[in-house]
Each structure stands twice: as C-alpha cells, then as structure tokens.
Write a protein that holds these residues in place. Structure first.
Motif, PDB file in Angstrom:
ATOM      1  N   ALA A 181       2.219  -8.293 -12.007  1.00 20.88           N
ATOM      2  CA  ALA A 181       3.471  -9.049 -12.113  1.00 20.88           C
ATOM      3  C   ALA A 181       3.447 -10.273 -11.212  1.00 20.88           C
ATOM      4  N   MET A 182       2.928 -10.123 -10.005  1.00 18.59           N
ATOM      5  CA  MET A 182       2.833 -11.245  -9.082  1.00 18.59           C
ATOM      6  C   MET A 182       1.921 -12.336  -9.636  1.00 18.59           C
ATOM      7  N   ALA A 183       0.819 -11.920 -10.243  1.00 16.84           N
ATOM      8  CA  ALA A 183      -0.114 -12.902 -10.799  1.00 16.84           C
ATOM      9  C   ALA A 183       0.535 -13.696 -11.923  1.00 16.84           C
ATOM     10  N   VAL A 184       1.221 -13.004 -12.808  1.00 17.40           N
ATOM     11  CA  VAL A 184       1.882 -13.671 -13.931  1.00 17.40           C
ATOM     12  C   VAL A 184       2.939 -14.650 -13.437  1.00 17.40           C
ATOM     13  N   ALA A 185       3.645 -14.269 -12.358  1.00 18.04           N
ATOM     14  CA  ALA A 185       4.728 -15.099 -11.832  1.00 18.04           C
ATOM     15  C   ALA A 185       4.247 -16.197 -10.894  1.00 18.04           C
ATOM     16  N   GLY A 186       2.968 -16.168 -10.510  1.00 20.93           N
ATOM     17  CA  GLY A 186       2.445 -17.179  -9.593  1.00 20.93           C
ATOM     18  C   GLY A 186       2.761 -16.919  -8.140  1.00 20.93           C
ATOM     19  N   CYS A 187       3.031 -15.655  -7.792  1.00 14.81           N
ATOM     20  CA  CYS A 187       3.341 -15.297  -6.408  1.00 14.81           C
ATOM     21  C   CYS A 187       2.054 -15.099  -5.595  1.00 14.81           C
ATOM     22  N   SER A 188       2.084 -15.510  -4.353  1.00  9.61           N
ATOM     23  CA  SER A 188       1.006 -15.191  -3.422  1.00  9.61           C
ATOM     24  C   SER A 188       1.319 -13.879  -2.704  1.00  9.61           C
ATOM     25  N   ALA A 189       0.283 -13.200  -2.258  1.00  7.22           N
ATOM     26  CA  ALA A 189       0.433 -12.025  -1.400  1.00  7.22           C
ATOM     27  C   ALA A 189       0.114 -12.454   0.026  1.00  7.22           C
ATOM     28  N   VAL A 190       1.059 -12.253   0.928  1.00 13.19           N
ATOM     29  CA  VAL A 190       0.818 -12.589   2.334  1.00 13.19           C
ATOM     30  C   VAL A 190       0.506 -11.298   3.087  1.00 13.19           C
ATOM     31  N   LEU A 191      -0.710 -11.187   3.562  1.00 16.56           N
ATOM     32  CA  LEU A 191      -1.161 -10.009   4.291  1.00 16.56           C
ATOM     33  C   LEU A 191      -0.894 -10.195   5.770  1.00 16.56           C
ATOM     34  N   LEU A 192      -0.354  -9.156   6.410  1.00 18.47           N
ATOM     35  CA  LEU A 192       0.089  -9.254   7.802  1.00 18.47           C
ATOM     36  C   LEU A 192      -0.527  -8.109   8.608  1.00 18.47           C
ATOM     37  N   PRO A 193      -1.797  -8.245   8.964  1.00 19.65           N
ATOM     38  CA  PRO A 193      -2.483  -7.139   9.633  1.00 19.65           C
ATOM     39  C   PRO A 193      -1.961  -6.853  11.025  1.00 19.65           C
ATOM     40  N   GLY A 194      -1.281  -7.823  11.646  1.00 20.37           N
ATOM     41  CA  GLY A 194      -0.729  -7.571  12.974  1.00 20.37           C
ATOM     42  C   GLY A 194       0.308  -6.472  12.960  1.00 20.37           C
ATOM     43  N   ALA A 195       1.192  -6.474  11.958  1.00 13.91           N
ATOM     44  CA  ALA A 195       2.200  -5.421  11.847  1.00 13.91           C
ATOM     45  C   ALA A 195       1.549  -4.094  11.465  1.00 13.91           C
ATOM     46  N   PHE A 196       0.594  -4.128  10.561  1.00 12.33           N
ATOM     47  CA  PHE A 196      -0.141  -2.928  10.167  1.00 12.33           C
ATOM     48  C   PHE A 196      -0.779  -2.276  11.391  1.00 12.33           C
ATOM     49  N   TYR A 197      -1.386  -3.094  12.229  1.00  9.66           N
ATOM     50  CA  TYR A 197      -2.068  -2.607  13.433  1.00  9.66           C
ATOM     51  C   TYR A 197      -1.066  -2.070  14.453  1.00  9.66           C
ATOM     52  N   THR A 198      -0.021  -2.853  14.723  1.00  9.96           N
ATOM     53  CA  THR A 198       0.935  -2.470  15.755  1.00  9.96           C
ATOM     54  C   THR A 198       1.665  -1.187  15.396  1.00  9.96           C
ATOM     55  N   LEU A 199       2.026  -1.040  14.128  1.00 12.87           N
ATOM     56  CA  LEU A 199       2.747   0.149  13.687  1.00 12.87           C
ATOM     57  C   LEU A 199       1.820   1.314  13.359  1.00 12.87           C
ATOM     58  N   ARG A 200       0.520   1.087  13.501  1.00 11.51           N
ATOM     59  CA  ARG A 200      -0.496   2.118  13.273  1.00 11.51           C
ATOM     60  C   ARG A 200      -0.367   2.697  11.863  1.00 11.51           C
ATOM     61  N   GLU A 201      -0.187   1.787  10.914  1.00 11.48           N
ATOM     62  CA  GLU A 201      -0.073   2.191   9.520  1.00 11.48           C
ATOM     63  C   GLU A 201      -1.447   2.587   8.974  1.00 11.48           C
ATOM     64  N   THR A 202      -1.441   3.302   7.888  1.00 12.66           N
ATOM     65  CA  THR A 202      -2.697   3.742   7.265  1.00 12.66           C
ATOM     66  C   THR A 202      -2.809   3.308   5.810  1.00 12.66           C
ATOM     67  N   LYS A 203      -1.707   2.909   5.200  1.00 11.93           N
ATOM     68  CA  LYS A 203      -1.706   2.482   3.802  1.00 11.93           C
ATOM     69  C   LYS A 203      -2.045   1.001   3.747  1.00 11.93           C
ATOM     70  N   VAL A 204      -3.215   0.672   3.219  1.00 12.07           N
ATOM     71  CA  VAL A 204      -3.659  -0.723   3.207  1.00 12.07           C
ATOM     72  C   VAL A 204      -3.190  -1.425   1.939  1.00 12.07           C
ATOM     73  N   PRO A 205      -3.013  -2.740   1.982  1.00 14.43           N
ATOM     74  CA  PRO A 205      -2.626  -3.465   0.768  1.00 14.43           C
ATOM     75  C   PRO A 205      -3.684  -3.317  -0.324  1.00 14.43           C
ATOM     76  N   PRO A 206      -3.274  -3.403  -1.586  1.00 15.41           N
ATOM     77  CA  PRO A 206      -4.224  -3.234  -2.695  1.00 15.41           C
ATOM     78  C   PRO A 206      -5.039  -4.503  -2.936  1.00 15.41           C
ATOM     79  N   VAL A 207      -5.903  -4.810  -1.991  1.00 17.64           N
ATOM     80  CA  VAL A 207      -6.702  -6.028  -2.068  1.00 17.64           C
ATOM     81  C   VAL A 207      -7.516  -6.080  -3.349  1.00 17.64           C
ATOM     82  N   HIS A 208      -8.039  -4.939  -3.766  1.00 18.20           N
ATOM     83  CA  HIS A 208      -8.845  -4.912  -5.000  1.00 18.20           C
ATOM     84  C   HIS A 208      -8.004  -5.327  -6.201  1.00 18.20           C
ATOM     85  N   ALA A 209      -6.750  -4.910  -6.231  1.00 16.41           N
ATOM     86  CA  ALA A 209      -5.874  -5.277  -7.353  1.00 16.41           C
ATOM     87  C   ALA A 209      -5.530  -6.760  -7.308  1.00 16.41           C
TER      88      ALA A 209
END
Length: 396
Positions: free
Chosen positions: A269-297
């Motif tokens: 849907a983002m691709a069709v609409a022309g949206c960019s994905a902004v990846l924010l690894p600082g928040a992922f790291y600080t919050l010790r998250e484990t679910k990574v963005p779907p970079v492959h998709a």
C-alpha cells in the motif's frame, strides 16, 4: 564559481547504489551544482573557477535528518533507569512518564531556553554533516506550547546554516487534561489552524498507537491537513499493528515512520501511494525492541527507506546520524549503500524535497567531504565522525 576536485563522489543518484565517480569534481555557482563528473571531463567554464582540492577524500550529499523532536525541555534519564529495571515503554507512559513528562518541562520552559537548548543539538547535527533537519512539535499538547515549539523551530534556520522543515505533531499523546476525542476537536485541530495561519507548518504528523491515538482519531486530523493543503506523515506500527500504515497510504503520506509492525500488505500500500518508510533504529535500540521492520518487503515493493535519529528525550536520545546509519545496517540489515541513501536521497524524499540529497546539476550544493576512502565506511564505523568539511548552499 567554485570547483571542488580531487574527490571520489558518491552522487546517490542511482537507486541501486552509490553512483560513484572516482577522481571526480563538482562545479558550484550561486548555491547550486552546475556540473559533476570526472576530473578529466571538466568543461571549459570550470577551468577558471576557484579550485579546492580534497586529496582523494569522499564527497557525498550532505545528510538529511528527516525525523527529530529536538525542541523540548528537560530530560528523561530517570525513565531510562526504569526501563533497565524492567518497566516497559507503555508502563512508563501510563504512570505519568514518557511524553507527558516532557510536556510538563516543555510547557515550563521559555522560548529562549528552548531555542538555546535546541541550537546546541543542531550544532551537534551540523558537526556530523547534516544540512537539513525536520523538527516536530508535540511536547506542548496545548495551543500556547505547540505554537511556541514551532516558532522556536522556525527560528533555528535564522541562527544556524541549516534548513529546517517543521511538522505539527499535535496528535502526539493524550494528557490527563482531556479525553482523546475531545483533545482532537478542542485543542489539536484549532491549534493546527492557527499554526498554519502563522506559516509555522510544513507537514502534519501523528502518533497512531495504543498509548496515543486510534486511526479514526488521526484521520480527523488528516482531513483538516488535506483541507489546508498540507502533506501528512505518521508514526505508525511501532509497538503494535493498528492500521496506521494503511491510513497513511490512503492519504498519500510523505512517510510512515517506525513501521516495525508493518507487514507485506502495508509495504504494498505504501509503494502504491508513494510513501517512504522512515526507519528509526535509535528508538528500537533504546526500547530494546525485537520486532524489526519488514525491510525485505520494502525492498520487494520498492518502498524508499529513509533513516533518521528520532532524537527525542525519551525513546531515542540519539544525536548521531552516522550511528543511526550503523544501527540501521547492523540491526535492520540495510546495506551500507541503503543506509547512506536513507540519510540522503530517501530522507529528502521523506520530507517532500527534490532539491537535495543527491549530487546532480541543478540541485542545492549541500555536500560533505569525509576523511574516508570508501562510502561503506560511513555506515561501518561506530562512534566516529570522519567529517572533514560540510558545504552548505555552496559555502565552504
């Protein structure tokens, strides 16, 4: 007319790599790039230009930090300790910490204090090669403070050699002062109208999450943004999947940010609409998250991936865009060329800018000269700043 020569140039004009020109040169006139190519192909007008040699160093577009919250009061180091002792981000927020804590300090700070502190942060970004920065409101949650934050953000560009793009993030959090629906109608939307009337808003943002606002509540803000002719963007799918990415796509958002819980359908849907994905690894790291963005998709569907610091006092106290590049590569498995594109070409696109983020004739001469020999070194190094010189609007 200025000629920068004896450099290896990562032009970033190629969607699949660095667009590298070895032993290259860039000709600059009136803040714009007029020619770029190999030294041996320098056109006749460039031969009379003022010449500056950089001895084989790497030249790239200047960096673009496309997602920050650097106008704020106070700090949240105590919450950092709480999280290390086991509290979750949601638990911190629900006990009066989180965004609401920063709201208290930001409301109490004068505009002059907020500006002085923000300038210190901007100086750090400039020292690491940033020439364009996005700054959000969202720590006021009342009309007076939201407008104060946006006025401070606007003032920064007059104090430092940097471009500032502002985002109205009135729909950032729910305070104890009002229910979410009432807040949207009585505070957020009227404040957006006033901020737009003062020329303080370049885009409209929101936080679509269980601890913030639902997609239907965010949509009410987006409807107003559309009426005002303002582009939108959205914090979405950071902690859960609520449908924020799909909402953003329906409104042709500039970007969808965080996106750890986005899926293949969201990417499509983002691709069709022309949206960019902004990846924010600082928040992922600080919050010790484990679910990574779907970079492959995102790759599969051709969604441009930007990388930003998300510099804020709580979930991403990260003031280092180069470290964000390294983290995006290490934690999210971006390639070094994707990480550099994420902080140049794709970051500019995420802000709706088409005059920076690449090195090509006609674009702004916002450039960085680095003490490295290969572009991959910028994402490879950890905690180092190899910036040799930043060029802003053609000025060394």
């Amino acid at each position: 007319m200025l000629l920068i020569h004896d450099v290896n140039i990562a032009t970033m004009v190629d969607d699949t790599g660095y667009g590298l020109i070895e032993d290259g040169a860039v000709l600059i006139e009136d803040q714009r790039i007029t020619w770029v190519g190999a030294n041996r192909d320098l056109p006749d007008p460039g031969r009379s230009a003022k010449r500056v040699s950089y001895g084989g160093r790497l030249l790239t577009p200047a960096l673009v930090d496309c997602h920050t919250h650097i106008v704020f009061g106070g700090h949240r180091a105590a919450e950092f300790e709480m999280r290390l002792e086991g509290a979750t981000y949601e638990e911190v927020a629900r006990t009066g910490g989180g965004i609401v804590s920063t709201v208290h300090h930001t409301r109490a700070a004068s505009a002059d204090t907020l500006l002085d502190e923000a300038l210190s942060r901007v100086d750090s970004l400039i020292a690491q090669g940033v020439a364009t920065v996005e700054i959000k409101s969202g720590y006021g949650l009342d009309t007076e403070t939201e407008l104060k934050m946006l006025r401070v953000a606007r003032a920064i560009a007059g104090k430092r050699p940097i471009r500032v793009k502002t985002s109205f993030l009135g729909a950032h959090a729910v305070t104890k002062e009002a229910e979410a629906d009432d807040y949207i109608d009585d505070i957020c939307v009227p404040t957006l109208h006033q901020a737009h009337a003062e020329g303080l808003v370049d885009a409209v943002d929101g936080f679509c999450e269980g601890i913030a606002f639902s997609p239907s509540q965010i949509e009410r803000v987006f409807v107003v943004a559309r009426e005002l002719g303002l582009p939108v963007k959205l914090h979405a799918e950071q902690l859960s999947s609520l449908g924020g990415a799909q909402l953003a796509a329906r409104y042709h958002a500039l970007s969808v940010d965080h996106v750890e819980y986005a899926d293949d359908a969201d990417a499509k849907a983002m691709a069709v609409a022309g949206c960019s994905a902004v990846l924010l690894p600082g928040a992922f790291y600080t919050l010790r998250e484990t679910k990574v963005p779907p970079v492959h998709a995102f790759r599969a569907h051709g969604v441009p991936m930007a990388v930003a610091t998300d510099w804020n006092p709580g979930s991403s106290p990260l003031g280092a865009p180069l470290l964000a590049m390294n983290m995006a590569a290490t934690l999210f498995r971006l390639t070094p060329s994707e990480a550099l594109a994420g902080t140049t070409r794709n970051a500019a696109r995420a802000l709706g800018l088409n005059d920076c983020g690449r090195i090509a004739p006609g674009l702004r001469a916002d450039l960085c000269i680095w003490d490295v020999t290969a572009p991959a070194e910028l994402a490879y190094r950890i905690g180092q700043n190899p910036l040799h010189r930043r060029v802003f609007g053609g000025v060394l």
